[in-house]
Design an enzyme around this catalytic site. Structure first.
Site, mmCIF file in Angstrom:
data_model
loop_
_atom_site.group_PDB
_atom_site.id
_atom_site.type_symbol
_atom_site.label_atom_id
_atom_site.label_comp_id
_atom_site.label_asym_id
_atom_site.label_seq_id
_atom_site.Cartn_x
_atom_site.Cartn_y
_atom_site.Cartn_z
ATOM 1 C CG ASP A 216 -20.647 -9.707 -7.779
ATOM 2 O OD1 ASP A 216 -19.428 -9.579 -7.618
ATOM 3 O OD2 ASP A 216 -21.423 -8.728 -7.911
ATOM 4 C CD GLU B 288 -14.472 -9.880 -6.146
ATOM 5 O OE1 GLU B 288 -13.636 -9.116 -6.663
ATOM 6 O OE2 GLU B 288 -15.699 -9.680 -6.175
ATOM 7 C CG ASP C 117 -24.276 -6.361 -9.611
ATOM 8 O OD1 ASP C 117 -23.119 -5.895 -9.574
ATOM 9 O OD2 ASP C 117 -25.272 -5.763 -9.163
#
Length: 396
Positions: A188, A272, A353
């Site tokens: 992330d 992502e 996170d």
């Protein structure tokens, strides 16, 4: 299975005054030929005609015979032909809807570069000599080339800070797939921490631009006060360019080290699918997002994974990784950015996170198990978004 990897090795070099003058002339001629060919093809396009590389190559021969463009004969013809090939690729990308219409090169803003193929340079015993030059380039060999290989293409360039570079394209037999491992990691990206891994590790954001922000602002103020066209303005511009180059070098070095480590340690890497191009339109976060260089991170991760036999999976950007509990799968309705820790109804306390990284990993493993594709950030091939096929991840 043996792989053949084309790899570019980039080095700095210090040209003599004669070499610098020759290369500067070559840069100018390359830019001139590119612009002339682009203008010719644009005019032909308005007449509903198509002009290809062979026709622009014939035009180049005619241009060299004119008195006005006779100076094109003073430099090597190979970089000029390569400029026409690059223009052909630009038009192919335009017609393939992968890029916008080609633009003219600017003397002040465009990158100064020239590409030489094997017929226009000599590489012997670690000494590189370009066409139209008597002496080899004084290259700073920061690392050796792979043993027993010779460059197939050489690109010489000069950046805005005045530094000279030579890039050699070679076959690198040392790049081989790494031994397979069962390790997988979700990644992330963020601003407070550059990367947060599903293992719980957080990698701090170096904020390279912030370290030189005061010096950069001071140099830019001095540049703004200089008279346009003056020698002092040129010196001030190079000072600003050197600061930008120092920031970019540090950022690139950090990203290379991080991506190499992640690819070596993990078989599957899940990230992502962010639209960084749209995120930098936020005037408040644009500077921080640009300094984090998420797009560069993804690009480095993808090509290194391809080199070493690893897999990179990009999960849909609309997947609610932060709002989803990684323990029980409960989905919260809202999750403002100022909420960094939260507790789910099942009693599990989450770091925002770390929880997002765990959810990304689970989504990526589901992609692998289901055999569905992922939506690419750019024009790379891909299939449907995995999250659109996994209904439990969507809000009812």
């Amino acid at each position: 299975m043996a792989t053949r990897v084309k790899r570019a090795f980039k080095y700095r070099f210090c040209p003599t005054d004669v070499q610098a003058a020759e290369l500067s002339r070559t840069f100018g001629c390359v830019r001139k030929v590119y612009n002339l060919a682009l203008a010719a093809r644009t005019q032909a396009w308005t007449r509903q005609e198509r002009v290809n590389y062979n026709q622009t190559s014939a035009m180049l021969t005619v241009w060299k015979r004119t008195e006005e463009l006779a100076y094109l004969n003073e430099v090597s013809s190979v970089p000029l032909q390569q400029a026409l090939r690059h223009l052909q690729v630009a038009f192919a990308n335009f017609f393939g809807k992968r890029a916008k219409y080609p633009r003219f090169k600017s003397r002040k803003k465009s990158r100064k570069s020239a590409e030489y193929t094997t017929s226009a340079f000599r590489f012997r015993d670690g000494r590189l000599t370009l066409a139209k030059m008597r002496e080899p380039l004084a290259i700073v060999w920061s690392r050796p080339l792979p043993e027993g290989v010779s460059p197939s293409t050489v690109t010489v360039s000069q950046d805005a800070a005045g530094r000279w570079f030579v890039s050699m394209l070679c076959d690198d037999p040392s790049v081989q797939p790494l031994p397979a491992t069962d390790m997988a990691v979700g990644i992330d990206v963020g601003l407070n921490h550059l990367l947060t891994l599903s293992t719980g590790e957080k990698i701090s954001n170096p904020r390279h631009e912030r370290r030189d922000r005061v010096a950069l602002a001071k140099a830019q103020r001095r540049l703004a006060k200089k008279e346009k066209g003056s020698a002092n303005r040129a010196k001030a511009r190079r000072t600003v360019a050197r600061i930008h180059a120092r920031i970019a070098d540090r950022r690139r070095d950090t990203l290379h080290k991080l991506t190499t480590r992640l690819v070596r340690e993990n078989q599957t890497l899940v990230i992502e699918d962010l639209s960084v191009r749209n995120m930098v339109k936020n005037r408040i976060l644009a500077r921080a997002v640009s300094d984090a260089a998420w797009a560069d991170f993804r690009s480095l991760l993808e090509y290194k994974a391809q080199w070493y036999g690893r897999e990179v999976i990009a999960v849909d950007r609309w997947f609610p990784s932060s709002k989803l509990c990684s323990a029980c799968g409960a989905l919260r309705e809202r999750m403002p950015l100022n909420v960094r820790t939260w507790t789910c109804g099942c009693g599990t306390a989450h770091d925002r996170d770390v929880n997002a990284a765990k959810n990304l990993l689970a989504a990526g493993l589901a992609v692998t198990a289901c055999g569905v594709g992922v939506r690419p950030q750019r024009s790379t091939p891909g299939g449907q978004s995995a999250t659109k096929q996994e209904t439990p991840w969507r809000e009812p």
